[in-house]
Design an enzyme around this catalytic site. Structure first.
Site, short mmCIF file in Angstrom:
data_model
loop_
_atom_site.label_atom_id
_atom_site.label_comp_id
_atom_site.label_asym_id
_atom_site.label_seq_id
_atom_site.Cartn_x
_atom_site.Cartn_y
_atom_site.Cartn_z
N TRP A 104 -12.55 -3.66 6.64
CA TRP A 104 -11.46 -2.75 6.29
C TRP A 104 -10.67 -3.24 5.09
CZ3 TRP A 104 -12.42 1.76 7.72
CH2 TRP A 104 -13.07 2.00 8.94
N ASP A 175 -2.19 -3.74 6.63
CA ASP A 175 -2.87 -2.77 7.48
C ASP A 175 -2.88 -3.36 8.89
OD1 ASP A 175 -4.59 -1.15 8.89
OD2 ASP A 175 -6.27 -1.32 7.49
N LYS A 199 -5.36 3.56 17.98
CA LYS A 199 -5.69 2.32 18.67
C LYS A 199 -4.66 2.04 19.78
CE LYS A 199 -8.50 1.59 15.06
NZ LYS A 199 -9.96 1.67 15.10
#
Length: 364
Positions: A104, A175, A199
């Site tokens: 990511w 992030d 999440k």
């Protein structure tokens, strides 16, 4: 029907009490005669919902008063572009440093390069993202507009410690999609925090951005107004219609977290879950393996492989039959992955560990 134990990386399991309250209020929210999905986002009822959600989020995280909380759309992937467009200066001529510790952060680095000058300040790709960089490996630009990192990599299972420190004067941009709200941390150490909701926060469709006031108003001149943090902050996240139902659901998750003892309370449970699962892997005599350095193993996403990959299909079939779903590893990693987010109960990890031990006995 009975519910399964859901180890999916996202969209992920939600707290059962939250789902039950949503079911109860789906067609009639608190006597309004309609559900939240049907409300005007500018009406009194939804204004109360979004204001309560922000207040509860600020309380959970201890968000200082000089930070704006934005309820946005587009996911963390949109933020990969939105961040450089907002923070590299009105002329877009600034530069930024990126720390690459997994898939990511690597994607964020590649996307940012399309919109301005970015540097890789450290990378662990040569070690297959099995560790974090050492202090000696960081090479920061003192003139960088910001330093970007992904504090928990869902695919590779690498997590930064709660108290992130970097030898750079640039604001940290993080992030936190896959572990936001899973443990306490100091928001003031960061200039900007962002994450997709699916999440630990709520349903897919909502993206949280928490940004310090001094970083607003730096957007490139050509940026669309809906992507300008300053514009969205000035409009209370409602320049356009926000993801109203996802905000409502997230607000219920925030209240559920408060009932668990806040972030300190849920962090204790998360630590137990992770310790139990890693002990099973490490104690399997090599039948299961996790190659991440022990001091940076994720408490949220636990990838592991079987000693014999030929057993993968049997493991997945047997686990699904046992009511354990979402255990297949990411296509770029292979093997297995158990995502043990806030809403996955400790009992679910116990069931998984019992299954893993039994499977190893039968096939070891």
């Amino acid at each position: 029907m009975s519910r399964v134990w859901n180890f999916s990386a996202g969209p992920a399991v939600l707290p059962l009490p939250v789902l039950e309250q949503i079911r109860e209020e789906l067609t009639d929210w608190q006597g309004a005669g309609m559900g939240v999905m049907e409300m005007s986002h500018r009406g009194k009822a939804f204004t109360g919902i979004i204001e309560a959600a922000e207040a509860d989020l600020r309380s959970l995280l201890g968000v200082p008063g000089n930070y704006r909380v934005l309820f946005l759309q587009g996911g963390a992937t949109q933020q990969f572009a939105q961040i450089p467009l907002n923070l590299l200066g009105t002329g877009g001529d600034g530069s930024a440093d990126y720390i690459v510790t997994g898939s990511w952060s690597k994607k964020a680095f590649g996307e940012a390069a399309r919109f301005g000058r970015v540097r890789c300040a450290a990378s662990t790709e040569a070690d297959r993202f099995t560790r974090l960089p050492t202090a000696a490996e960081y090479a920061f630009d003192p003139a960088a507009a910001y330093v970007h990192l992904c504090t928990n990599e869902t695919i590779h299972g690498v997590e930064f410690p709660a108290e992130v420190t970097m030898a750079t004067p640039a604001p940290l941009v993080a992030d936190m999609s896959s572990h936001l709200l899973s443990r306490p941390f100091d928001v003031s150490r960061f200039g900007l925090i962002y994450g997709g909701a699916q999440k630990n926060v709520g349903p897919a469709g909502l993206t949280l951005v928490i940004v310090r006031d001094d970083l607003l108003g730096k957007a490139a001149a050509h940026i669309p107004s809906v992507m300008d943090y300053a514009v969205m902050a000035a409009n209370g996240s409602m320049l356009n219609t926000p993801p109203t139902f996802a905000i409502y659901a997230a607000g219920l998750v925030f209240k559920w977290l408060q009932a668990q003892g806040g972030l300190a309370g849920i962090a204790g449970v998360n630590a137990q879950k992770a310790a139990l699962l890693y002990a099973c892997i490490d104690g399997s005599g090599g039948f299961y393996r996790n190659n991440i350095a022990a001091d940076c193993r994720s408490r949220m996403n636990v990838p592991f492989t079987l000693s014999d990959p030929a057993l993968d299909a049997a493991f997945l079939a047997d686990s699904q039959a046992a009511g354990l779903i979402g255990l297949k590893g990411h296509k770029s990693f292979g093997g297995m992955r158990a995502s043990i987010y806030n809403a996955l109960p400790l009992d679910g990890v116990r069931v998984l560990v019992d299954f893993m031990n039994d499977f190893a006995k039968r096939h070891g």
